[in-house]
Design an enzyme around this catalytic site. Sequence first.
Site, PDB file in Angstrom:
ATOM      1  N   GLU A 199      28.309  13.122  49.359  1.00 47.51           N
ATOM      2  CA  GLU A 199      28.505  14.194  50.330  1.00 47.51           C
ATOM      3  C   GLU A 199      28.474  15.532  49.575  1.00 47.51           C
ATOM      4  OE1 GLU A 199      32.370  14.355  52.329  1.00 47.51           O
ATOM      5  OE2 GLU A 199      31.353  14.596  54.245  1.00 47.51           O
ATOM      6  N   LYS A 209      50.130  18.498  59.052  1.00 47.46           N
ATOM      7  CA  LYS A 209      49.947  19.315  57.851  1.00 47.46           C
ATOM      8  C   LYS A 209      48.494  19.759  57.802  1.00 47.46           C
ATOM      9  CE  LYS A 209      48.552  18.689  53.718  1.00 47.46           C
ATOM     10  NZ  LYS A 209      47.850  19.975  53.497  1.00 47.46           N
ATOM     11  N   CYS A 212      31.209  17.147  58.801  1.00 47.66           N
ATOM     12  CA  CYS A 212      31.109  15.730  58.426  1.00 47.66           C
ATOM     13  C   CYS A 212      29.925  15.035  59.079  1.00 47.66           C
ATOM     14  CB  CYS A 212      32.404  15.018  58.776  1.00 47.66           C
ATOM     15  SG  CYS A 212      32.930  15.385  60.458  1.00 47.66           S
ATOM     16  N   GLU A 236      39.456   9.594  59.794  1.00 51.85           N
ATOM     17  CA  GLU A 236      38.149  10.221  60.054  1.00 51.85           C
ATOM     18  C   GLU A 236      37.701  10.828  58.737  1.00 51.85           C
ATOM     19  OE1 GLU A 236      36.621   9.970  62.843  1.00 51.85           O
ATOM     20  OE2 GLU A 236      38.215   9.418  64.232  1.00 51.85           O
TER      21      GLU A 236
HETATM   22  P1  NAD Z   1      40.465  16.569  51.645  1.00 54.05           P
HETATM   23  O1  NAD Z   1      40.448  15.094  51.777  1.00 54.05           O
HETATM   24  O2  NAD Z   1      40.428  17.154  50.304  1.00 54.05           O
HETATM   25  O3  NAD Z   1      41.790  17.157  52.336  1.00 54.05           O
HETATM   26  C1  NAD Z   1      42.125  16.835  53.676  1.00 54.05           C
HETATM   27  C2  NAD Z   1      43.617  17.034  53.856  1.00 54.05           C
HETATM   28  O4  NAD Z   1      44.317  16.079  53.045  1.00 54.05           O
HETATM   29  C3  NAD Z   1      44.140  18.414  53.439  1.00 54.05           C
HETATM   30  O5  NAD Z   1      45.134  18.830  54.345  1.00 54.05           O
HETATM   31  C4  NAD Z   1      44.753  18.121  52.067  1.00 54.05           C
HETATM   32  O6  NAD Z   1      45.769  19.044  51.710  1.00 54.05           O
HETATM   33  C5  NAD Z   1      45.317  16.738  52.289  1.00 54.05           C
HETATM   34  N1  NAD Z   1      45.568  15.956  51.072  1.00 54.05           N
HETATM   35  C6  NAD Z   1      44.983  16.067  49.858  1.00 54.05           C
HETATM   36  N2  NAD Z   1      45.491  15.138  49.010  1.00 54.05           N
HETATM   37  C7  NAD Z   1      46.423  14.435  49.694  1.00 54.05           C
HETATM   38  C8  NAD Z   1      47.267  13.339  49.386  1.00 54.05           C
HETATM   39  N3  NAD Z   1      47.278  12.780  48.161  1.00 54.05           N
HETATM   40  N4  NAD Z   1      48.086  12.840  50.343  1.00 54.05           N
HETATM   41  C9  NAD Z   1      48.073  13.373  51.588  1.00 54.05           C
HETATM   42  N5  NAD Z   1      47.290  14.424  51.939  1.00 54.05           N
HETATM   43  C10 NAD Z   1      46.466  14.943  51.014  1.00 54.05           C
HETATM   44  O7  NAD Z   1      39.293  17.093  52.592  1.00 54.05           O
HETATM   45  P2  NAD Z   1      38.814  18.597  52.782  1.00 54.05           P
HETATM   46  O8  NAD Z   1      38.127  19.025  51.535  1.00 54.05           O
HETATM   47  O9  NAD Z   1      39.918  19.420  53.321  1.00 54.05           O
HETATM   48  O10 NAD Z   1      37.751  18.422  53.975  1.00 54.05           O
HETATM   49  C11 NAD Z   1      36.452  18.007  53.781  1.00 54.05           C
HETATM   50  C12 NAD Z   1      36.295  16.517  54.032  1.00 54.05           C
HETATM   51  O11 NAD Z   1      36.721  16.213  55.373  1.00 54.05           O
HETATM   52  C13 NAD Z   1      34.853  16.065  53.974  1.00 54.05           C
HETATM   53  O12 NAD Z   1      34.786  14.852  53.277  1.00 54.05           O
HETATM   54  C14 NAD Z   1      34.473  15.859  55.443  1.00 54.05           C
HETATM   55  O13 NAD Z   1      33.420  14.957  55.654  1.00 54.05           O
HETATM   56  C15 NAD Z   1      35.763  15.379  56.002  1.00 54.05           C
HETATM   57  N6  NAD Z   1      35.814  15.570  57.460  1.00 54.05           N
HETATM   58  C16 NAD Z   1      35.686  14.473  58.252  1.00 54.05           C
HETATM   59  C17 NAD Z   1      35.699  14.621  59.638  1.00 54.05           C
HETATM   60  C18 NAD Z   1      35.556  13.441  60.546  1.00 54.05           C
HETATM   61  O14 NAD Z   1      35.811  13.588  61.731  1.00 54.05           O
HETATM   62  N7  NAD Z   1      35.173  12.280  60.052  1.00 54.05           N
HETATM   63  C19 NAD Z   1      35.845  15.891  60.196  1.00 54.05           C
HETATM   64  C20 NAD Z   1      35.984  16.982  59.346  1.00 54.05           C
HETATM   65  C21 NAD Z   1      35.967  16.808  57.967  1.00 54.05           C
END
Ligand code: NAD
Length: 500
Positions: free
Chosen positions: A388, A182, A291, A257
């Site tokens: 962050e 997803k 990130c 991650e």
């Molecule tokens: P997010 O956590 O808001 O969303 C990530 C994904 O989770 C999306 O597909 C979202 O639709 C889904 N999601 C949201 N609520 C959910 C739930 N209750 N159950 C299941 N899925 C759900 O993150 P974002 O805003 O899309 O991305 C930014 C974040 O990602 C930042 O915190 C960044 O640091 C992190 N990130 C980490 C890495 C890494 O490798 N560590 C890489 C890229 C981004």
Amino acid sequence: MTATASGQTRTVAGSWIDGAVSGADGRPHPVVNPATGSVVAHVAMATTAEVDRAVGAARAALREWSRAAPVERAGVLGKLAELMAANADLFIAEEVSQTGKPVRLATEFDLPGSIDNVAFFAGAARRLEGKAAAEYSADHTSSIRREALGVVATITPWNYPLQMAVWKVIPALAAGCTVVIKPAEITPLTTLTLAHLAAEAGLPAGALNVVTGAGTDVGAALAGHPGVDVVTFTGSTAVGRKVMAAAAVHGHRAQLELGGKAPFVVFADADLDAAVQGAVAGSLINTGQDCTAATRAIVARELYDDFVAGVAEVMGKVVVGDPHDPDTDLGPLISTAHRDKVAGMVARAPGQGGRIVTGGSVPDLPGSFYAPTLIADVDENSEVYRDEIFGPVLTVRSFTDDDDALRQANDTEYGLAASAWTRDVYRAQRASREIDAGCVWINDHIPIISEMPHGGVGASGFGKDMSDYSFEEYLTIKHVMSDITGVADKDWHRTIFTKR
Ligand code: NAD
């Protein structure tokens, strides 16, 4: 479904389940170019019934795909890498349109990195590691089987949609797992294109399924689905913990991650010009929506003023504007809502001790842009230092001695990435040992390579993407122990019953 570099194309598409488009006539969700606010595509949101169907398709495809010879899986992934290269323009146009990232970044980083990752795992599929088969007991031959873990549920964020999809999906497929992914609902285009091309490369129907939709319904349904074997997630720490809790209900494995707050430590003997350049590049990459981005510069007192002046000067030269223009350095943030969040955090910084040296403003451009921003003298307890931001914002503090520098570097709940800038090999080695993070760069910040792992500690999660370590995440270890005596009355039976 296509989105052109001009951002004008409007199409309706849906999920990709069992080798076919699903639900394209369902609830359309607009994909918006954050540089212009224009809609570049509509993609239907999946229903939870489609999540069930996708998991069922992945389960049904598992037997065939997991039993395909490694060379066959390698062949499909190798072909996929070729098709990705042949469709480079489409991937780049979609990635730029849906994220607003500069076309130079998409062309020189996102796409080649993704293709290289696919090619790397095409090779990994043929390199299964394990202990040597041997008679570890005199009466038995033991051997190790590495088998596919099963059906993988994957949830990815919007910042690097293609790379994040590749990092999760491809090692799983290489290992013989089948996948339901997803993507973030605002950036589904390149993940869908990847799945379409994988089918063209010969991946059996059902081995890779994409369900589009929001986290709260589609994401939650997938993370907590009883029919999957492991949940892999990239995104924020808060959502990652919810995903892990949903997986734990069924006793499923999770790999997370999560967020980061990378320190960028500049020792007194560092090459100042290199550190200044590195700090600007490391903090502004992908408009700071990375990130591993440098967010907390921790600088030796002797260099502090020159570092602050140097970073402000280089930030001032960064070209902010249309991400489709190859001369643009910095694109917009992902949405106006996110821009407002970043602006709010920066606006509150002076009240918490920070000094805005440059930026801190919204450029006069359509779309969700924010100026490159440097905040000096930040307090250790301030919001911009601890949380962050995920925007083009670098904070700076000074340190007194090496112990103080390393203490400040570790003064965070996150532990994804860090860098140390020094010409002294002893300092470099000490920093690489003492800083708690999944990656420590020396005299650089950001580069990644397919052969080496990416993943954090602490609130940044656990488990690895990329490299052979990631491949291992998708394989089980089975011990096969074969009697080699042919004797019914085995010696060890005496511990259970006396000999007849
Ligand atoms: P997010 O956590 O808001 O969303 C990530 C994904 O989770 C999306 O597909 C979202 O639709 C889904 N999601 C949201 N609520 C959910 C739930 N209750 N159950 C299941 N899925 C759900 O993150 P974002 O805003 O899309 O991305 C930014 C974040 O990602 C930042 O915190 C960044 O640091 C992190 N990130 C980490 C890495 C890494 O490798 N560590 C890489 C890229 C981004």
